[in-house]
Design an enzyme around this catalytic site. Structure first.
Site, PDB file in Angstrom:
ATOM      1  N   THR B 149       0.813  -1.223   0.000  1.00 54.66           N
ATOM      2  CA  THR B 149       0.000   0.000   0.000  1.00 54.66           C
ATOM      3  C   THR B 149       0.851   1.279   0.000  1.00 54.66           C
ATOM      4  O   THR B 149       1.757   1.412   0.817  1.00 54.66           O
ATOM      5  CB  THR B 149      -0.900  -0.006   1.249  1.00 54.66           C
ATOM      6  OG1 THR B 149      -1.618  -1.234   1.268  1.00 54.66           O
ATOM      7  CG2 THR B 149      -1.874   1.160   1.227  1.00 54.66           C
ATOM      8  N   GLU B 150       0.537   2.189  -0.897  1.00 55.39           N
ATOM      9  CA  GLU B 150       1.231   3.474  -1.059  1.00 55.39           C
ATOM     10  C   GLU B 150       2.709   3.275  -1.377  1.00 55.39           C
ATOM     11  O   GLU B 150       3.533   4.140  -1.128  1.00 55.39           O
ATOM     12  CB  GLU B 150       1.093   4.364   0.195  1.00 55.39           C
ATOM     13  CG  GLU B 150      -0.292   4.436   0.821  1.00 55.39           C
ATOM     14  CD  GLU B 150      -1.350   5.030  -0.100  1.00 55.39           C
ATOM     15  OE1 GLU B 150      -0.981   5.495  -1.195  1.00 55.39           O
ATOM     16  OE2 GLU B 150      -2.546   5.018   0.272  1.00 55.39           O
ATOM     17  N   LEU B 151       3.031   2.122  -1.928  1.00 56.59           N
ATOM     18  CA  LEU B 151       4.403   1.739  -2.241  1.00 56.59           C
ATOM     19  C   LEU B 151       5.286   1.756  -0.986  1.00 56.59           C
ATOM     20  O   LEU B 151       6.504   1.925  -1.067  1.00 56.59           O
ATOM     21  CB  LEU B 151       5.002   2.673  -3.311  1.00 56.59           C
ATOM     22  CG  LEU B 151       5.612   1.961  -4.536  1.00 56.59           C
ATOM     23  CD1 LEU B 151       4.582   1.093  -5.228  1.00 56.59           C
ATOM     24  CD2 LEU B 151       6.164   2.972  -5.533  1.00 56.59           C
ATOM     25  N   SER B 152       4.643   1.581   0.178  1.00 58.44           N
ATOM     26  CA  SER B 152       5.424   1.582   1.428  1.00 58.44           C
ATOM     27  C   SER B 152       6.306   0.332   1.449  1.00 58.44           C
ATOM     28  O   SER B 152       5.874  -0.769   1.087  1.00 58.44           O
ATOM     29  CB  SER B 152       4.496   1.625   2.643  1.00 58.44           C
ATOM     30  OG  SER B 152       3.557   0.576   2.599  1.00 58.44           O
ATOM     31  N   SER B 349      -5.865   2.627   4.024  1.00 61.45           N
ATOM     32  CA  SER B 349      -4.974   3.766   4.294  1.00 61.45           C
ATOM     33  C   SER B 349      -5.627   5.115   4.008  1.00 61.45           C
ATOM     34  O   SER B 349      -5.308   6.110   4.660  1.00 61.45           O
ATOM     35  CB  SER B 349      -3.698   3.629   3.465  1.00 61.45           C
ATOM     36  OG  SER B 349      -3.991   3.725   2.087  1.00 61.45           O
TER      37      SER B 349
END
Lengths: 416, 398
Positions: B149-152, B349
Site C-alpha cells: 500500500t502506497e508503495l510503502s 490507508s
C-alpha cells in the site's frame, strides 16, 4: 504639479475617522482600528486618527498605547457616546447638512453620530491630508461630510453591518441602514473584513462588487489581553473532571447564544462532564437564562457576565473549546484570540473567520446536532484536541495586522 | 535491450459517511452514503469507471491488439475489485479481457489497501492471502510480484516477500536512498538472494501522472514523441512507470489529450528497435541485479517526504490507527463476518490520509484530495464509526 510631487516623495496622510480605541472600547472595532493604524504608521503613512470622544492623549494609558506611533496624531471632539446601542431618533444626515456651527440636541446615539459628522467637516477643513478613511456607520457621516467639504477620496471600512447586528432584515434600523448605504455609496473604495461581508454588501446594499475589497483582520501579541482572576474557579471545574466549552461575546441575537444553550443540552445528555460557560452581556441575557432553565441545563451553563480584557485571556486558556455559533459574523476576532492561546475553536460557517482559518471546527449555526457531534468528539478524543491546538497557534500567528495594513496601504495608493 | 515497464494502481476505498455521535449504537452501516457528495462510494466508483477505468481499459485492449509487443501490469486493491464487481461489472469484465491476453501482469497487495504490515504482521498476511484468492477467482492468475500500500517498503517487507515465494517487489526510487545509483536497474533488497527489487522512476512517472496538463511546466505540452525521446535517452535496463490508473481520464481529464498520448506512446517506443515493453516479472528475470539496496526505514511514494507522515503524522492519525489495530484480538475472537469486514474496511490507508493536516495550511488542496470538508471532519466520522464497532463487539461478547 505640487500634488504630483507629493505623490512621489511625501508620506501619504490619512484622515481616519474611528469610534473607539483600546482600552476605551467595548468591542472589536477599537482593536481593529488600533492594529490597522499602527501597521499603516509602520508602513510609512501619516495617520490623523479622529475619535468622537473627549480624549486626553497625555494620560498614562495613552502614552503607553501610542508610544510606538510617532506618525499618528490623535484628535477628538467633545461627545459622550457608547456604541452598539440601538439608535432611535429619526434624523438623517440630510437634516444636518445645513446646520452651520449650530447645535444638535439629543443624547441618543444617532444624535452623537450626526454631531460627529458635523465635526468631521470642521476637522477636514483644518487638516492637511490625502485620503479620508472611515470605520463603520458611526463614522461614515463624518467621512461623507469631510469628502463633501474637501473633495478628497474616501475609503469606507465595513467591520459589521446592520444586517449582522440584527440577524436579518426585518428588525433593521432604517436610519442606520441608510447611513451605511450612503457611506458606502459615497466611498471611492469599500473595504470589507471578509468575503462573507463583501457578498452581504453587494446583496443587501446594492454596492457594485468591483469597488469592494476584502481585507481580513489580523491579530498581534500586543492586542491580546493578559492575566486576570478567573483561573482558580476554572481550575476547580477542571480538577473535578469537567471539560469546558466557552462562549465569549455580546449576548445578542447576532452571536447565537441561544444555539449555544441548545447545544449544551444536546451535549450534556451524552456527556454530563461538560460545562458550558457563557461570558458576556447583552439584551438577550434574561431570555438566555430562561432558555437554559426551560431546557433543564441551568446546572450545565455558567453565566459569568461581562469579562474584562485580562479575564478573557484566562477564559480562553482554561477552555477546552471556544465556540462562536454566530448567526452572522462579518469577521470574528475572538476565535483568533483563543487560537493564539492554543485553544481549539468551533466557528459557524456564517462568519468571516471561517473563510480565513483552516484549523477550526466549522458548522452551520443552526445545525445543533452537528455542533454537538463536534463538541463531543473534541472532549472525548485527545488526538483531535491536540492536532487542532498545535495547528491553531501556528495559523493564528500568521494572521497579522501588518498583512492587513499592506493591503489597505495599496488601496490608499490607488485612490490618493 | 532496454524496457519500459508500466504498472497501474487501481484502488477505491470505502469512505466513511458523515457518521455522527448520535448514530453510535443505532446505525451499523458506515459506508452507505447515498448523497450527491463524494462520500457516496457507489457514485464515485461509477464516475471514475465512466471517466477513467472503462475508456482507459478499452484503449489498453486495443493497444494490446494493435501491438503484439505491448505489455502492462496492474495492482488492484480487493475492495476496488469488490466495488467494481457490484457497481460496474462492465469495467471488471474489461480488466479480465486485458489479463486474458497473457500480456498483462497482476501484482499482489493487501485486499484492504492497508498499512497492516507495519501494525500487525498476521493481519497483513491474512489480507494478502484474501487478495490472492480474489485475483485467482476473477483473473485465474497467481501474483508473483508484490507491491505494498502506497508503495510503502522496508527491508523486512522484502524478507517476508522472499520467504512467501514472490520473485519481485516494488518500491519508490527515492534519491536519498539511491545516492548516485539509478532507479533504472533491477536491484536486490538487503538481506535477500532470490527476489528482485524494481524502483519507480518517479520523474518520468510524475511527468505523466502529475505534470501532464500543467501549463506552468516548461515541458508542457507533453507529446508522446517527446516522452518517447526521453525514454530513448534514459540510461539503464528498465524505465519503471508506476502510477495511479485514474491518471487516465480522472486526474488528467480526457480533454487534456491524455488518452491520445497513451494511444501513441507504443508507436514511439517501437520506433527504437532497442526498446521494448516488459511486465515486472519479465524485468526481474531479464536483467541482472546491479547490487543491494538497503531501506531500514519506511519509504513510500507520498509527497516530498516519501515517508508515512501523510498517514500517521499527527496525533489524530496516530490515535486512529492505534485504535483500529488495538481491536484485532477482540474482533477475531467474536467470529462475526460483517464485523470483521467492517473492521478491515476501516484499515484502508485512505481513511488516515483524509486526516492529514500536513499541507492543509498551505491551501494545497490538489496535493491532498479528500471527500471531507476538513481533516477534522474525517477524523470525527471515523472515530464515531469506530465507537459503534466497539459497541457491537461488546454486545457480541455479552
Amino acid at each position: 504639479m505640487i500634488k504630483y510631487a507629493r505623490r512621489l516623495y511625501m508620506r501619504r496622510r490619512v484622515l481616519m475617522f474611528g469610534w473607539e480605541f483600546p482600552p476605551h472600547n467595548s468591542g472589536g472595532l477599537g482593536v481593529a482600528c488600533f492594529g490597522l493604524t499602527r501597521a499603516l504608521a509602520q508602513l510609512g503613512l501619516d495617520v490623523i486618527f479622529v475619535m468622537p470622544k473627549k480624549l486626553d492623549v497625555g494620560a498614562p494609558w495613552a502614552r503607553f498605547v501610542f508610544a510606538d506611533m510617532p506618525h499618528v496624531k490623535f484628535r477628538s471632539i467633545n461627545s459622550t457616546v457608547t456604541p452598539y446601542n440601538t439608535a432611535s431618533t429619526k434624523t438623517s444626515l440630510m437634516s444636518v447638512r445645513n446646520v452651520n456651527g449650530g447645535q444638535i440636541y439629543g443624547s441618543d446615539l444617532m444624535s452623537d453620530v450626526l454631531r460627529y459628522a458635523l465635526a468631521g467637516r470642521e476637522i477636514a477643513l483644518e487638516e492637511d491630508f490625502d485620503v479620508i478613511y472611515a470605520h463603520d456607520w458611526l463614522s461614515f457621516g463624518a467621512g461623507i461630510m469631510a469628502k463633501e467639504a474637501t473633495g478628497k477620496p474616501m475609503i469606507a471600512h465595513v467591520h459589521a453591518t446592520e444586517i449582522d447586528r440584527t440577524g436579518g432584515r426585518s428588525s433593521v434600523n432604517p436610519d442606520v441602514f441608510e447611513l451605511e448605504k450612503e457611506g458606502m455609496e459615497a466611498a471611492d473604495v469599500v473595504v470589507a473584513v471578509s468575503e462573507y461581508t463583501r457578498q452581504m454588501i453587494i446583496k443587501e446594499y446594492g454596492i457594485p462588487g468591483s469597488k469592494i475589497r476584502v481585507v481580513h483582520n489580523g491579530i498581534d501579541e500586543e492586542t491580546m489581553p493578559k492575566a486576570g482572576a478567573w483561573l482558580p474557579r476554572l481550575r476547580q471545574l477542571k480538577n473535578a473532571g469537567y471539560k469546558i466549552v466557552l462562549f465569549l461575546g455580546r449576548v445578542t441575537l447576532q452571536k447565537g447564544p441561544d444555539y449555544f444553550i441548545r447545544v449544551a443540552k444536546r451535549v450534556t445528555e451524552k456527556n454530563p462532564k461538560v460545562m458550558f460557560i457563557l461570558s458576556g452581556s447583552g439584551d438577550m441575557e434574561g431570555s438566555i437564562m430562561q432558555l437554559a432553565a426551560q431546557l433543564g441545563v441551568s446546572d450545565k451553563v455558567l453565566f459569568t457576565g461581562f469579562v474584562t480584557g485580562p479575564e478573557r485571556y484566562e477564559m480562553y486558556s482554561a477552555a477546552d473549546l471556544f465556540a462562536m455559533p454566530s448567526v452572522s459574523e462579518p469577521f470574528g476576532i475572538t476565535p483568533l484570540e483563543a487560537m493564539k492561546t492554543g485553544t481549539p475553536v468551533l466557528v459557524s460557517k456564517q462568519s468571516g473567520i471561517s473563510e480565513v482559518v483552516k484549523h477550526a471546527l466549522k458548522v452551520d449555526f443552526w445545525d445543533v446536532d452537528e455542533m454537538a457531534n463536534k463538541i463531543l468528539a473534541l472532549v472525548e478524543h485527545p488526538g483531535l484536541s491536540q492536532t487542532l491546538s498545535d495547528n491553531a497557534i501556528t495559523e493564528a500567528n500568521q494572521l497579522t495586522w501588518m498583512a492587513a495594513g499592506r493591503k489597505v496601504d495599496s488601496i490608499i495608493q490607488e485612490v490618493a | 535491450m532496454k524496457s519500459v515497464c508500466f504498472y497501474f494502481q487501481v484502488h477505491q476505498p470505502y469512505r466513511v459517511k458523515q457518521y455522527r455521535v448520535f448514530d453510535i449504537g443505532n446505525d451499523p452501516e458506515y459506508f452507505n452514503d447515498r448523497s450527491e457528495t463524494d462520500l457516496n462510494n457507489r457514485r464515485i466508483v461509477e464516475k471514475v469507471a465512466r471517466k477513467s477505468y472503462i475508456p482507459a481499459t478499452k484503449l489498453i485492449l486495443e493497444l494490446l491488439k494493435r501491438h503484439p509487443g505491448f505489455k502492462v501490469s496492474y495492482s488492484f486493491s480487493g475492495i476496488a475489485l469488490e466495488q467494481l464487481e457490484r457497481y460496474v461489472p462492465e469495467a471488471l469484465d474489461l480488466f479480465k479481457q486485458v489479463v486474458d491476453t497473457g500480456r498483462a501482469e497482476v501484482l499482489g497487495e493487501t485486499y484492504y489497501h492497508s498499512l497492516a504490515f507495519f501494525y500487525s504482521q498476521q493481519e497483513f498476511e491474512r489480507q494478502v492471502a484474501k487478495h490472492r484468492e480474489l485475483v485467482q477467482r476473477l483473473f485465474g492468475v497467481w501474483p508473483r510480484v508484490f507491491r505494498n500500500t502506497e508503495l510503502s517498503y522496508r527491508n523486512d517487507l522484502a524478507h517476508w516477500a522472499e520467504r512467501t515465494g514472490y520473485h519481485g517487489i516494488i518500491a519508490e526510487g527515492w534519491d536519498p536512498i539511491l545516492g548516485w545509483r539509478s532507479p533504472n536497474y533491477v536491484y536486490r533488497p538487503q538481506g535477500t538472494s532470490n527476489i528482485g527489487l524494481l524502483l519507480k522512476n518517479y520523474r518520468l512517472s510524475d511527468d505523466v501522472a502529475f505534470r501532464f496538463s500543467s501549463k506552468s511546466w516548461t515541458e508542457w505540452p507533453l507529446t508522446s514523441e517527446k516522452f518517447g525521446q526521453w525514454l530513448n535517452e534514459a540510461q539503464g535496463d528498465t524505465v519503471n512507470l508506476f502510477m495511479d490508473y485514474e491518471t487516465f481520464g480522472e486526474h488528467q481529464w480526457e480533454d487534456t489529450g491524455i488518452f491520445h498520448f497513451l494511444e501513441n506512446l507504443p508507436n514511439e517506443v517501437f520506433k527504437n528497435p532497442h526498446l521494448d515493453f516488459k511486465t515486472p516479472s519479465e524485468v526481474v528475470h531479464a536483467y541482472e541485479s546491479k547490487g543491494e539496496i538497503d531501506m531500514p526505514h519506511i519509504v513510500t511514494w507520498a509527497d516530498s517526504d516519501r515517508d508515512l507522515t501523510a498517514w500517521v503524522g499527527n496525533p489524530m492519525q496516530e490515535a486512529a490507527i492505534k485504535a483500529i489495530y488495538g481491536l484485532e484480538d477482540r474482533v477475531l475472537e467474536v467470529n462475526d463476518h460483517k464485523l470483521l469486514e467492517d473492521w478491515r474496511k476501516l484499515q484502508t490507508s485512505d481513511h488516515f490520509y483524509y486526516m492529514c493536516t500536513k499541507w492543509f495550511s498551505d491551501g494545497d488542496v490538489h496535493a491532498y484530495f479528500s471527500p471531507y470538508e476538513s481533516p477534522y471532519d474525517a477524523y470525527i466520522a471515523y472515530m464515531n464509526a469506530l465507537s459503534d464497532l466497539r459497541l457491537r463487539l461488546d454486545k457480541r461478547k455479552a
